[in-house]
Every structure is written in structure tokens, then in C-alpha cells.
Scaffold this motif. Sequence first.
Motif, short mmCIF file in Angstrom:
data_model
loop_
_atom_site.label_atom_id
_atom_site.label_comp_id
_atom_site.label_asym_id
_atom_site.label_seq_id
_atom_site.Cartn_x
_atom_site.Cartn_y
_atom_site.Cartn_z
N ALA A 236 13.37 -8.01 -14.53
CA ALA A 236 12.25 -7.86 -13.60
C ALA A 236 12.66 -8.11 -12.15
O ALA A 236 11.95 -7.70 -11.22
N ASN A 237 13.79 -8.73 -11.96
CA ASN A 237 14.25 -8.99 -10.59
C ASN A 237 14.71 -7.67 -9.97
O ASN A 237 15.63 -7.02 -10.47
N MET A 238 14.09 -7.29 -8.84
CA MET A 238 14.35 -5.99 -8.22
C MET A 238 15.79 -5.81 -7.76
O MET A 238 16.26 -4.68 -7.61
N SER A 239 16.51 -6.90 -7.52
CA SER A 239 17.89 -6.71 -7.07
C SER A 239 18.81 -6.54 -8.30
O SER A 239 19.98 -6.21 -8.14
N ILE A 240 18.29 -6.73 -9.49
CA ILE A 240 19.06 -6.46 -10.72
C ILE A 240 18.57 -5.14 -11.31
O ILE A 240 19.33 -4.18 -11.42
N ASN A 241 17.29 -5.07 -11.68
CA ASN A 241 16.60 -3.79 -11.95
C ASN A 241 17.30 -2.86 -12.93
O ASN A 241 17.42 -1.66 -12.69
C1 LIG Z 1 17.30 -11.89 -8.00
O1 LIG Z 1 18.68 -11.67 -8.22
C2 LIG Z 1 19.51 -11.96 -7.13
C3 LIG Z 1 20.92 -11.50 -7.48
O2 LIG Z 1 21.37 -12.06 -8.69
C4 LIG Z 1 19.39 -13.43 -6.79
O3 LIG Z 1 20.19 -13.73 -5.68
C5 LIG Z 1 17.92 -13.76 -6.48
O4 LIG Z 1 17.77 -15.14 -6.28
C6 LIG Z 1 17.01 -13.32 -7.62
N1 LIG Z 1 15.62 -13.46 -7.23
C7 LIG Z 1 14.73 -14.12 -7.96
C8 LIG Z 1 13.34 -14.14 -7.44
O5 LIG Z 1 15.00 -14.68 -9.00
#
Ligand SMILES: *[C@@H]1O[C@H](CO)[C@@H](O)[C@H](O)[C@H]1NC(C)=O
Length: 212
Positions: free
Chosen positions: A141-146
Motif C-alpha cells: 500500500a505504500n506508494m513508493s513501493i507500489n
Molecule cells: C514507504 O516506503 C519508503 C521506502 O521504503 C519509506 O522510506 C517510507 O517511510 C514508507 N512510508 C510509509 C508511510 O510507511
Amino acid sequence: MQIFLLLVCCVGFVVAMDYVPRNMEVVAEKYIGSTIWAFEKTHPSTETPANSNKCNLFVADVIEMSGGQVPQRKVDASKKTPIGTGEWCNPASKYMKKVSCWKHVTDIKKDGSGYSLGDVICDDGHMGIVVGVETVASQHANMSINKIVANDWGFRKDKKNPVFWRWICRDQKDILTLDEINDPEFIAANSAVGRGSFACVILMLGGFLFAL
Ligand SMILES: *[C@@H]1O[C@H](CO)[C@@H](O)[C@H](O)[C@H]1NC(C)=O
């Protein structure tokens, strides 16, 4: 003569591989790293719009590709869509009762054991497929992983009340054909013919070596 027999064998392989029901954990594992179910993408077979969570659609696709069936709910008069976490996370869901092959797993022990590979796990608005010991494949669900990841989600200390479902009709032959899913990435990653052909090449090589 031997060559002819090998050829018959090969054709048999290609056909058989196409009809072997695949275990859900095996299918799920193939898609680890895939971005097919990414938040910003439209889902090809259900036309679920972009910018929506699709953890339930990943699970639904894996189930269908494995020969299982996903309960559907009506979107409007003419359209149906696979149920979401509201139903999967509810052990008393009336939708789940509509497909008799789904069994609510009630023998999860205090220490967390009792689940199986291939079980569907749903907890607190998220869901995935169990692919290993305390390991679940799901759309992150984390958009930077997606993408589809395999991790310990559902087995962590912060878990709420995970609900497990098990498909108990492993012998079902009614497998969705790959042509029905119109994403090339799907087809490339999931080609049963590909697996059959691979078996064929090995068989032929073995045959030739034997003939020599
Ligand atoms: C989402 O993933 C990134 C990269 O792994 C991380 O730095 C970030 O803290 C994460 N965000 C949340 C809301 O967990």
C-alpha cells in the motif's frame, strides 16, 4: 519410432500442463515484484479504474488463474466485480457462502500456526495470499513501493484479527484461459504452454542422447 513417441509425449505435456490446476501460492509467487495491480493503473479484466487500491484484485486474479472462483458483487445492473476486503475480512460474509469451496479456517492456534500455503488472508482492510512461513504476497500500500511484495504482513505484532480462507476444491478444472486476461505481462509470466514446451525440449534432448 522413438522420435514419434517422443513427439506424442511432447504434445501430451503441452496439453497436460495447460490443465493442471496450479496451487495459489505458486501462482502468487510468480507475481512478486509485478506492478500490474499498482494504485495508478487500470485493472485490465475488471476495468477497475486507476487510482484505487487493488489488493483484492491481485488475490482474485491469483485465485482465478489457479482454477478457483471468487465471489462477485454487483456494481450496477450490468456489472459485477470481485468482492473486497469488507467481505474477505468477515468470517460471516454471505458472499463467501455463495462459493461453497471456500472454507473459513477456524483452527488457527494461539501461537499463530494452523494456516496453510495458498490460504487467503485478510486483516484490517488489506489482504494477500500466504506463500511461506509467516509470509504473505500482497500489493504493497505504500506508494513508493507500489508493487506485489512478499513479507510478514498479517503475522506482525500489530495485526488485528486476520481471517483465513482456504480453497478446498483443488481438483477443479475450470481454469481461466490466459487469453481471457489481456495483459501481455500476465501472459508472458503465466504461459502454461511455455512450461509444457520447456518440458518438451528437455524430453527431446534426453531422447536424442539416449538414441546416440
Ligand atoms: C514507504 O516506503 C519508503 C521506502 O521504503 C519509506 O522510506 C517510507 O517511510 C514508507 N512510508 C510509509 C508511510 O510507511
